[in-house]
Design an enzyme around this catalytic site. Structure first.
Site, PDB file in Angstrom:
ATOM      1  CG  ASP A  45      -0.351  -0.041   2.521  1.00 37.13           C
ATOM      2  OD1 ASP A  45       0.880  -0.202   2.585  1.00 37.13           O
ATOM      3  OD2 ASP A  45      -1.070   0.081   3.526  1.00 37.13           O
ATOM      4  CB  SER A  46       4.574   1.700  -0.282  1.00 37.79           C
ATOM      5  OG  SER A  46       4.723   0.524  -1.054  1.00 37.79           O
ATOM      6  CG  ASP A  84       0.535  -4.090   2.071  1.00 37.78           C
ATOM      7  OD1 ASP A  84       0.798  -5.086   2.774  1.00 37.78           O
ATOM      8  OD2 ASP A  84       1.325  -3.144   1.887  1.00 37.78           O
ATOM      9  CE  LYS A 113       3.392  -6.065   3.709  1.00 38.39           C
ATOM     10  NZ  LYS A 113       3.009  -4.822   4.422  1.00 38.39           N
ATOM     11  CD  GLU A 115       0.938  -1.487   7.821  1.00 41.77           C
ATOM     12  OE1 GLU A 115       0.656  -0.649   8.704  1.00 41.77           O
ATOM     13  OE2 GLU A 115       1.370  -1.175   6.699  1.00 41.77           O
ATOM     14  CD  GLU A 182       8.284  -0.388   7.294  1.00 43.86           C
ATOM     15  OE1 GLU A 182       7.322  -1.090   6.907  1.00 43.86           O
ATOM     16  OE2 GLU A 182       8.494   0.775   6.891  1.00 43.86           O
TER      17      GLU A 182
END
Ligand code: KIV
Length: 283
Positions: A45-46, A84, A113, A115, A182
């Site tokens: 999602d960057s 993501d 993925k 978070e 990260e």
């Protein structure tokens, strides 16, 4: 090359063969990654920051993640793709199931993925039970960076290091297939990597992880809003692209482009007739 599987990644990690993951968001970059035989593509999602120009990953939508996952899959039909889940698309296990299901069924991703730590263990269990492979992501979690006080290294004090260590073990128990670490101290990443049986993928987490991930635009030197310490720029494509665009604009203005080799021609015969016809009409 056949597409690598979750089992392949586990074996690679157990044999200390490093796993190379890189982000891609579109067809051309995904094609390059597949040609380079990268192990895993992350449709991160960057995307929101490096492609769509948002200030953070928070505004990224499911539709945007789906749209880009489909393009990446077209460019890399034989590469394992992780996509993501965007912010708030997995706030409840039911939402997570619905949205992860779409990324797998419509987007053709191989895994999703999300978070977060212990809090998401139930969600990981729900997705895993439903047959959706889940990659975890702890440490600096950009979707909730404001809660963390910004884009800062995590796990530097004993209490937070213990929490991250515990989160990793709980997520593994819940069923994750891999864990992104990260921006955490390398010694903590090493301890977590040693204790897990699933691979760890580091970004700013030192060299002892089972593999590494970088963002395509960071690696290529295409994003200069900020360059974190953990980024290695392998190219300066942003500078090259700027020069190319300036040269093109100059050529157009000076009529140096296009020249004959870029143009199509009519035969003399047709050209003469064309001009004569015009004259006839004018008579
Ligand atoms: O969105 C992303 O690109 C990521 C990586 C930084 C791991 O989550």
């Amino acid at each position: 090359m056949p597409k690598k599987t979750i089992l392949d990644f586990k074996i690679m990690a157990s044999q200390n063969e490093k796993i190379a993951m890189l982000t891609a968001y579109d067809y051309p970059s995904a094609s390059i990654l597949e040609k380079a035989e990268i192990d895993i593509i992350l449709v991160g999602d960057s995307l929101g920051m490096v492609v769509l120009g948002y200030d953070s990953t928070v505004p990224v939508t499911m539709e945007e993640m789906l749209h880009h996952t489909k393009a990446v899959r077209r460019g890399a039909p034989n590469t394992f793709i992780v996509t993501d889940l965007p912010f708030l698309s997995y706030a409840t296990s039911q939402d997570a199931l619905l949205n992860a299901g779409r990324l797998i069924k419509e987007g053709n991703a191989d895994a999703v993925k999300l978070e977060g730590g212990e809090y998401y263990a139930d969600t990981v269990r729900t997705l895993t039970k439903a047959g959706i492979p889940v990659v975890g992501h702890i440490g600096l979690t950009p979707q909730t960076a404001s809660q963390l006080g910004g884009y800062k290294v995590q796990g530097k004090d004993l209490e937070s290091a213990i929490t991250l260590n515990k989160d990793a073990l709980i997520l593994e128990k819940a069923g994750i297939i891999m864990l992104v670490l990260e921006a955490i101290p390398k010694q903590l990443a090493e301890k977590i990597t040693m204790e897990l049986s699933v691979p760890t993928i580091g970004i700013g987490a030192g060299e002892m992880c089972s593999g590494q991930v970088l963002v395509w635009h960071d690696l290529m030197g295409l994003f200069d809003k900020f360059v974190p310490k953990f980024v290695k720029q392998y190219e300066s494509l942003g500078t090259l692209a700027l020069e190319a665009v300036k040269s093109y604009s100059k050529d157009v203005k000076e009529s140096a482009f296009p020249i004959d080799k870029h143009s199509f021609s009519l035969s003399d015969e047709i050209l003469n007739s064309l001009y004569n016809k015009k004259q006839n009409l004018e008579e």
